[in-house]
Design a protein around this motif. Sequence first.
Motif, PDB file in Angstrom:
ATOM      1  N   ARG A 115       4.508  -4.782  -7.218  1.00  0.00           N
ATOM      2  CA  ARG A 115       3.429  -4.344  -6.366  1.00  0.00           C
ATOM      3  C   ARG A 115       3.483  -2.832  -6.239  1.00  0.00           C
ATOM      4  O   ARG A 115       4.536  -2.265  -6.049  1.00  0.00           O
ATOM      5  N   ILE A 116       2.349  -2.231  -6.285  1.00  0.00           N
ATOM      6  CA  ILE A 116       2.254  -0.791  -6.116  1.00  0.00           C
ATOM      7  C   ILE A 116       1.568  -0.517  -4.790  1.00  0.00           C
ATOM      8  O   ILE A 116       0.518  -1.073  -4.481  1.00  0.00           O
ATOM      9  N   GLU A 117       2.174   0.323  -3.986  1.00  0.00           N
ATOM     10  CA  GLU A 117       1.597   0.689  -2.707  1.00  0.00           C
ATOM     11  C   GLU A 117       1.168   2.145  -2.785  1.00  0.00           C
ATOM     12  O   GLU A 117       1.985   3.022  -3.016  1.00  0.00           O
ATOM     13  N   LEU A 118      -0.107   2.382  -2.623  1.00  0.00           N
ATOM     14  CA  LEU A 118      -0.619   3.744  -2.670  1.00  0.00           C
ATOM     15  C   LEU A 118      -0.314   4.439  -1.355  1.00  0.00           C
ATOM     16  O   LEU A 118      -0.406   3.846  -0.293  1.00  0.00           O
ATOM     17  N   THR A 119       0.040   5.702  -1.429  1.00  0.00           N
ATOM     18  CA  THR A 119       0.393   6.427  -0.216  1.00  0.00           C
ATOM     19  C   THR A 119      -0.828   6.837   0.579  1.00  0.00           C
ATOM     20  O   THR A 119      -0.772   6.920   1.789  1.00  0.00           O
ATOM     21  N   ASP A 120      -1.941   7.116  -0.073  1.00  0.00           N
ATOM     22  CA  ASP A 120      -3.146   7.404   0.690  1.00  0.00           C
ATOM     23  C   ASP A 120      -3.771   6.075   1.078  1.00  0.00           C
ATOM     24  O   ASP A 120      -4.122   5.263   0.249  1.00  0.00           O
ATOM     25  N   ASP A 121      -3.868   5.845   2.391  1.00  0.00           N
ATOM     26  CA  ASP A 121      -4.240   4.538   2.923  1.00  0.00           C
ATOM     27  C   ASP A 121      -5.708   4.234   2.653  1.00  0.00           C
ATOM     28  O   ASP A 121      -6.569   5.093   2.756  1.00  0.00           O
ATOM     29  N   ASP A 122      -5.953   2.986   2.323  1.00  0.00           N
ATOM     30  CA  ASP A 122      -7.306   2.553   2.007  1.00  0.00           C
ATOM     31  C   ASP A 122      -8.136   2.505   3.290  1.00  0.00           C
ATOM     32  O   ASP A 122      -7.810   1.801   4.229  1.00  0.00           O
ATOM     33  N   ASP A 123      -9.221   3.248   3.324  1.00  0.00           N
ATOM     34  CA  ASP A 123     -10.057   3.317   4.519  1.00  0.00           C
ATOM     35  C   ASP A 123     -10.933   2.084   4.681  1.00  0.00           C
ATOM     36  O   ASP A 123     -11.512   1.883   5.736  1.00  0.00           O
ATOM     37  N   ALA A 124     -11.056   1.276   3.660  1.00  0.00           N
ATOM     38  CA  ALA A 124     -11.906   0.085   3.733  1.00  0.00           C
ATOM     39  C   ALA A 124     -11.339  -0.938   4.715  1.00  0.00           C
ATOM     40  O   ALA A 124     -12.084  -1.734   5.274  1.00  0.00           O
TER      41      ALA A 124
ATOM     42  N   GLU B 194      13.928  -3.483   5.418  1.00  0.00           N
ATOM     43  CA  GLU B 194      14.434  -3.865   4.098  1.00  0.00           C
ATOM     44  C   GLU B 194      15.788  -3.236   3.821  1.00  0.00           C
ATOM     45  O   GLU B 194      16.683  -3.878   3.264  1.00  0.00           O
ATOM     46  N   ARG B 195      15.973  -1.968   4.230  1.00  0.00           N
ATOM     47  CA  ARG B 195      17.269  -1.309   4.032  1.00  0.00           C
ATOM     48  C   ARG B 195      18.364  -1.994   4.827  1.00  0.00           C
ATOM     49  O   ARG B 195      19.482  -2.173   4.333  1.00  0.00           O
TER      50      ARG B 195
ATOM     51  N   ALA C  36      18.330  -9.351  -5.447  1.00  0.00           N
ATOM     52  CA  ALA C  36      17.480  -9.064  -6.611  1.00  0.00           C
ATOM     53  C   ALA C  36      16.023  -9.421  -6.303  1.00  0.00           C
ATOM     54  O   ALA C  36      15.106  -8.693  -6.680  1.00  0.00           O
ATOM     55  N   ARG C  37      15.813 -10.523  -5.602  1.00  0.00           N
ATOM     56  CA  ARG C  37      14.462 -10.935  -5.229  1.00  0.00           C
ATOM     57  C   ARG C  37      13.844  -9.923  -4.255  1.00  0.00           C
ATOM     58  O   ARG C  37      12.679  -9.560  -4.374  1.00  0.00           O
ATOM     59  N   LEU C  38      14.646  -9.451  -3.296  1.00  0.00           N
ATOM     60  CA  LEU C  38      14.157  -8.432  -2.365  1.00  0.00           C
ATOM     61  C   LEU C  38      13.708  -7.180  -3.107  1.00  0.00           C
ATOM     62  O   LEU C  38      12.662  -6.608  -2.823  1.00  0.00           O
ATOM     63  N   GLU C  39      14.514  -6.758  -4.063  1.00  0.00           N
ATOM     64  CA  GLU C  39      14.187  -5.551  -4.813  1.00  0.00           C
ATOM     65  C   GLU C  39      12.963  -5.758  -5.702  1.00  0.00           C
ATOM     66  O   GLU C  39      12.121  -4.886  -5.838  1.00  0.00           O
ATOM     67  N   ARG C  40      12.861  -6.937  -6.298  1.00  0.00           N
ATOM     68  CA  ARG C  40      11.751  -7.205  -7.207  1.00  0.00           C
ATOM     69  C   ARG C  40      10.415  -7.232  -6.463  1.00  0.00           C
ATOM     70  O   ARG C  40       9.408  -6.738  -6.958  1.00  0.00           O
ATOM     71  N   TYR C  41      10.381  -7.819  -5.267  1.00  0.00           N
ATOM     72  CA  TYR C  41       9.121  -7.970  -4.541  1.00  0.00           C
ATOM     73  C   TYR C  41       8.887  -6.878  -3.506  1.00  0.00           C
ATOM     74  O   TYR C  41       7.901  -6.919  -2.790  1.00  0.00           O
ATOM     75  N   ARG C  42       9.770  -5.913  -3.453  1.00  0.00           N
ATOM     76  CA  ARG C  42       9.615  -4.808  -2.512  1.00  0.00           C
ATOM     77  C   ARG C  42       8.431  -3.949  -2.935  1.00  0.00           C
ATOM     78  O   ARG C  42       8.255  -3.650  -4.107  1.00  0.00           O
ATOM     79  N   LYS C  43       7.605  -3.575  -1.972  1.00  0.00           N
ATOM     80  CA  LYS C  43       6.477  -2.698  -2.272  1.00  0.00           C
ATOM     81  C   LYS C  43       7.023  -1.315  -2.570  1.00  0.00           C
ATOM     82  O   LYS C  43       7.853  -0.798  -1.838  1.00  0.00           O
ATOM     83  N   LYS C  44       6.526  -0.715  -3.644  1.00  0.00           N
ATOM     84  CA  LYS C  44       7.010   0.591  -4.058  1.00  0.00           C
ATOM     85  C   LYS C  44       5.900   1.611  -3.985  1.00  0.00           C
ATOM     86  O   LYS C  44       4.743   1.308  -4.265  1.00  0.00           O
ATOM     87  N   THR C  45       6.272   2.802  -3.603  1.00  0.00           N
ATOM     88  CA  THR C  45       5.297   3.889  -3.570  1.00  0.00           C
ATOM     89  C   THR C  45       5.215   4.503  -4.962  1.00  0.00           C
ATOM     90  O   THR C  45       6.039   4.238  -5.836  1.00  0.00           O
ATOM     91  N   TRP C  46       4.238   5.351  -5.145  1.00  0.00           N
ATOM     92  CA  TRP C  46       4.057   5.999  -6.439  1.00  0.00           C
ATOM     93  C   TRP C  46       5.270   6.854  -6.785  1.00  0.00           C
ATOM     94  O   TRP C  46       5.703   6.902  -7.926  1.00  0.00           O
ATOM     95  N   ASP C  47       5.840   7.533  -5.798  1.00  0.00           N
ATOM     96  CA  ASP C  47       7.024   8.369  -6.034  1.00  0.00           C
ATOM     97  C   ASP C  47       8.201   7.534  -6.511  1.00  0.00           C
ATOM     98  O   ASP C  47       8.957   7.938  -7.392  1.00  0.00           O
TER      99      ASP C  47
END
Length: 101
Positions: free
Chosen positions: A1-10, A36-37, A77-88
Amino acid sequence: RIELTDDDDANCHSNIHLDLWHRIVREKRERRKAYERVIFCQQKQRIQNLTALLPNVKPTDKFHIQQEIQHLERSMARLERYRKKTWDELGSESKDFRIPQ
């Protein structure tokens, strides 16, 4: 999953100020990352504690401890795989996301 840092205004209700919405989403993201940490560190500590116990236990108990260690490792491993990641975070990984030609 990719989480965009600029929040969706919709997703923002029309009665909520946009600045407030951005702050709410950012705080929610930070709380989730902190949680999560904590979970990841607790599981890592549990694995270290169980690994330290292995040499001093009976063979019958050793099997159950090894199973629990494997379960915790799979869970991490499951936590890391499904963790939302930012673009950075995605940019810091060595994966190539280009579309193959």
